[in-house]
Motif scaffolding. Structure first.
Motif, PDB file in Angstrom:
ATOM      1  N   LEU A 170      74.047  14.191  62.020  1.00 30.26           N
ATOM      2  CA  LEU A 170      75.356  14.513  61.462  1.00 30.26           C
ATOM      3  C   LEU A 170      75.801  15.902  61.890  1.00 30.26           C
ATOM      4  O   LEU A 170      76.967  16.117  62.243  1.00 30.26           O
ATOM      5  N   VAL A 171      74.873  16.852  61.893  1.00 29.34           N
ATOM      6  CA  VAL A 171      75.207  18.219  62.321  1.00 29.34           C
ATOM      7  C   VAL A 171      75.626  18.227  63.783  1.00 29.34           C
ATOM      8  O   VAL A 171      76.595  18.900  64.169  1.00 29.34           O
ATOM      9  N   ALA A 172      74.908  17.457  64.620  1.00 26.21           N
ATOM     10  CA  ALA A 172      75.259  17.394  66.042  1.00 26.21           C
ATOM     11  C   ALA A 172      76.643  16.781  66.235  1.00 26.21           C
ATOM     12  O   ALA A 172      77.431  17.253  67.062  1.00 26.21           O
ATOM     13  N   VAL A 173      76.944  15.735  65.478  1.00 31.40           N
ATOM     14  CA  VAL A 173      78.258  15.097  65.579  1.00 31.40           C
ATOM     15  C   VAL A 173      79.363  16.057  65.145  1.00 31.40           C
ATOM     16  O   VAL A 173      80.408  16.167  65.801  1.00 31.40           O
ATOM     17  N   LEU A 174      79.132  16.760  64.046  1.00 35.10           N
ATOM     18  CA  LEU A 174      80.126  17.730  63.572  1.00 35.10           C
ATOM     19  C   LEU A 174      80.302  18.870  64.572  1.00 35.10           C
ATOM     20  O   LEU A 174      81.425  19.361  64.770  1.00 35.10           O
ATOM     21  N   ARG A 175      79.216  19.280  65.215  1.00 30.61           N
ATOM     22  CA  ARG A 175      79.309  20.347  66.210  1.00 30.61           C
ATOM     23  C   ARG A 175      80.152  19.903  67.409  1.00 30.61           C
ATOM     24  O   ARG A 175      81.001  20.653  67.896  1.00 30.61           O
ATOM     25  N   ARG A 176      79.912  18.666  67.873  1.00 32.57           N
ATOM     26  CA  ARG A 176      80.702  18.161  68.997  1.00 32.57           C
ATOM     27  C   ARG A 176      82.168  17.980  68.611  1.00 32.57           C
ATOM     28  O   ARG A 176      83.080  18.275  69.391  1.00 32.57           O
ATOM     29  N   ALA A 177      82.399  17.495  67.379  1.00 34.12           N
ATOM     30  CA  ALA A 177      83.779  17.338  66.919  1.00 34.12           C
ATOM     31  C   ALA A 177      84.478  18.696  66.849  1.00 34.12           C
ATOM     32  O   ALA A 177      85.652  18.822  67.224  1.00 34.12           O
ATOM     33  N   GLY A 178      83.759  19.716  66.382  1.00 30.61           N
ATOM     34  CA  GLY A 178      84.332  21.055  66.349  1.00 30.61           C
ATOM     35  C   GLY A 178      84.657  21.567  67.737  1.00 30.61           C
ATOM     36  O   GLY A 178      85.687  22.230  67.949  1.00 30.61           O
ATOM     37  N   PHE A 179      83.795  21.255  68.707  1.00 30.73           N
ATOM     38  CA  PHE A 179      84.056  21.679  70.086  1.00 30.73           C
ATOM     39  C   PHE A 179      85.332  21.047  70.621  1.00 30.73           C
ATOM     40  O   PHE A 179      86.171  21.719  71.247  1.00 30.73           O
ATOM     41  N   TYR A 180      85.511  19.753  70.362  1.00 32.71           N
ATOM     42  CA  TYR A 180      86.700  19.066  70.869  1.00 32.71           C
ATOM     43  C   TYR A 180      87.963  19.539  70.150  1.00 32.71           C
ATOM     44  O   TYR A 180      89.043  19.638  70.763  1.00 32.71           O
ATOM     45  N   LEU A 181      87.860  19.841  68.859  1.00 28.26           N
ATOM     46  CA  LEU A 181      89.011  20.385  68.144  1.00 28.26           C
ATOM     47  C   LEU A 181      89.384  21.759  68.688  1.00 28.26           C
ATOM     48  O   LEU A 181      90.568  22.099  68.814  1.00 28.26           O
ATOM     49  N   LEU A 182      88.367  22.558  69.021  1.00 25.27           N
ATOM     50  CA  LEU A 182      88.620  23.877  69.613  1.00 25.27           C
ATOM     51  C   LEU A 182      89.287  23.735  70.975  1.00 25.27           C
ATOM     52  O   LEU A 182      90.225  24.481  71.307  1.00 25.27           O
ATOM     53  N   ALA A 183      88.831  22.772  71.772  1.00 20.76           N
ATOM     54  CA  ALA A 183      89.448  22.531  73.078  1.00 20.76           C
ATOM     55  C   ALA A 183      90.897  22.086  72.921  1.00 20.76           C
ATOM     56  O   ALA A 183      91.780  22.511  73.679  1.00 20.76           O
ATOM     57  N   LEU A 184      91.158  21.250  71.911  1.00 21.13           N
ATOM     58  CA  LEU A 184      92.528  20.796  71.663  1.00 21.13           C
ATOM     59  C   LEU A 184      93.415  21.961  71.242  1.00 21.13           C
ATOM     60  O   LEU A 184      94.556  22.084  71.708  1.00 21.13           O
ATOM     61  N   TRP A 185      92.892  22.837  70.374  1.00 23.23           N
ATOM     62  CA  TRP A 185      93.661  24.012  69.958  1.00 23.23           C
ATOM     63  C   TRP A 185      93.970  24.904  71.159  1.00 23.23           C
ATOM     64  O   TRP A 185      95.086  25.419  71.302  1.00 23.23           O
ATOM     65  N   ALA A 186      92.992  25.090  72.056  1.00 26.97           N
ATOM     66  CA  ALA A 186      93.212  25.914  73.249  1.00 26.97           C
ATOM     67  C   ALA A 186      94.298  25.297  74.135  1.00 26.97           C
ATOM     68  O   ALA A 186      95.155  26.006  74.675  1.00 26.97           O
ATOM     69  N   ALA A 187      94.278  23.971  74.288  1.00 32.64           N
ATOM     70  CA  ALA A 187      95.286  23.301  75.115  1.00 32.64           C
ATOM     71  C   ALA A 187      96.682  23.472  74.515  1.00 32.64           C
ATOM     72  O   ALA A 187      97.658  23.745  75.242  1.00 32.64           O
ATOM     73  N   VAL A 188      96.793  23.332  73.198  1.00 29.74           N
ATOM     74  CA  VAL A 188      98.094  23.503  72.535  1.00 29.74           C
ATOM     75  C   VAL A 188      98.572  24.937  72.676  1.00 29.74           C
ATOM     76  O   VAL A 188      99.770  25.196  72.909  1.00 29.74           O
ATOM     77  N   THR A 189      97.663  25.892  72.560  1.00 29.49           N
ATOM     78  CA  THR A 189      98.032  27.307  72.680  1.00 29.49           C
ATOM     79  C   THR A 189      98.540  27.633  74.082  1.00 29.49           C
ATOM     80  O   THR A 189      99.559  28.302  74.254  1.00 29.49           O
ATOM     81  N   VAL A 190      97.826  27.151  75.100  1.00 29.67           N
ATOM     82  CA  VAL A 190      98.277  27.368  76.483  1.00 29.67           C
ATOM     83  C   VAL A 190      99.627  26.713  76.698  1.00 29.67           C
ATOM     84  O   VAL A 190     100.513  27.264  77.364  1.00 29.67           O
ATOM     85  N   ASN A 191      99.817  25.548  76.120  1.00 30.36           N
ATOM     86  CA  ASN A 191     101.088  24.837  76.236  1.00 30.36           C
ATOM     87  C   ASN A 191     102.231  25.618  75.598  1.00 30.36           C
ATOM     88  O   ASN A 191     103.385  25.497  76.008  1.00 30.36           O
ATOM     89  N   PHE A 192     101.921  26.411  74.573  1.00 23.58           N
ATOM     90  CA  PHE A 192     102.932  27.248  73.923  1.00 23.58           C
ATOM     91  C   PHE A 192     103.230  28.504  74.744  1.00 23.58           C
ATOM     92  O   PHE A 192     104.386  28.905  74.887  1.00 23.58           O
ATOM     93  N   VAL A 193     102.180  29.105  75.308  1.00 23.84           N
ATOM     94  CA  VAL A 193     102.330  30.420  75.942  1.00 23.84           C
ATOM     95  C   VAL A 193     102.990  30.318  77.314  1.00 23.84           C
ATOM     96  O   VAL A 193     103.921  31.083  77.628  1.00 23.84           O
TER      97      VAL A 193
END
Length: 329
Positions: free
Chosen positions: A4-27
């Protein structure tokens, strides 16, 4: 618990990548000269007064508020699915325009990518299993030759031979003009018939890379000592080839397939231009010509989401196919 911890860690990584993509799309659009509202005023030949222009800039998220406020407003709008208004298709919302093009792109490029991967992987295993035979002697060079042809030349050749000369398939647009769009058998049959020729050219152009990649990995698997144990147990050669060699050789291919599947949402520009296919690649060309920043932002965001989602899917498939990954988790 550790899984479960590994799954949550991977999910957090993908959410972080999505946030970075949205931020670049804004800037990035805000670092470019001009803005969508000014471009639209130019298209309307200045038929807007100052108050209407300011209201238009606000609708594009380009108010005079501080950048951090604009950023928070943009995050909220993305979360609501509000990506602004398209200039090229004014006043249609970007989500509506992109959504319509995505359906056609998934039908064409998604189906072609999946077929190319499945056919290429199966051929790669077959060629590796029959190494040093006739199939291994002529198929890889033929696939290399096909891959060396420029794609637009291959597409136009298919249009000329299969479309005009033989008349087997339609060569333009996504469905017959006499058919009304909708969830009817006539419309679906027309769309599938129009998709055959462009999908066929995409498969022919890309199947070679999957075949050669799978052949290379499968040859490495065939050298593993544990295969001797499978032969000693008396297992049928077909089972060894497909249940053992193919399954182990497939894992390295999945990473490339995930990237290819993610970039499907970006469309196949040359294919869509040659066949006048109304997908995201053709839409991106229209957005560039119209300097439609909001539409380009929506398309880039769709591609980013597609790549991240496809990689998450491949992660799950890899863990399902390889018990070692599950144990490592």
């Amino acid at each position: 618990m550790s899984t479960l911890v590994a799954v949550l860690r991977r999910a957090g990584f993908y959410l972080l990548a999505l946030w970075a993509a949205v931020t670049v799309n804004f800037v990035v659009p805000r670092l470019m000269p001009g803005d969508p509202a000014t471009a639209l005023v130019g298209r309307l030949q200045g038929k807007l007064d100052a108050a209407a222009l300011e209201a238009l800039r606000t609708s594009f998220g380009l108010s005079d508020a501080p950048w951090w406020r604009q950023y928070l407003d943009y995050l909220g709008a993305v979360a609501r699915g509000d990506l602004g208004v398209s200039i090229a298709f004014f006043p249609a919302p970007v989500t509506e325009v992109v959504g319509g093009a995505l359906a056609w792109t998934v039908l064409l490029a998604g189906t072609a990518t999946l077929l190319s991967f499945v056919i290429g992987s199966a051929l790669g295993v077959l060629v590796a299993w029959r190494r040093s035979g006739r199939l291994d002697a002529w198929l890889p060079p033929l696939l290399v030759l096909l891959g060396a042809f420029p794609y637009f030349w291959l597409a136009m050749l298919a249009v000329h031979v299969l479309g005009f000369e033989l008349g087997w398939f339609p060569v333009r647009h996504a469905y017959d003009a006499s058919v009304s769009p909708g969830w009817t058998w006539a419309f679906l049959a027309s769309a599938v018939r129009h998709a055959v020729l462009p999908a066929l050219t995409l498969v022919v152009a890309t199947v070679g890379s999957w075949t050669l990649g799978m052949r290379s990995v499968a040859l490495g698997v065939l050298g593993e000592p544990w295969l001797d144990h499978a032969h000693a147990r008396g297992l049928p050669p077909s089972r060894i080839a497909w249940a053992y060699v193919a399954r182990n050789a497939l894992l390295p291919q999945l990473a490339g397939f995930g990237m290819a599947l993610g970039y499907v949402l970006g469309g196949a520009l040359l294919t869509e231009v040659v066949f006048a296919w109304p997908g995201t690649g053709h839409l991106m060309l229209q957005a560039v010509r119209a300097q439609d920043q909001a539409l380009l932002q929506g398309l880039f965001l769709a591609v980013s989401v597609g790549v991240i989602g496809a990689n998450a899917l491949v992660d799950g498939l890899t863990a399902w196919l390889d018990p070692r990954v599950r144990r490592a988790a």
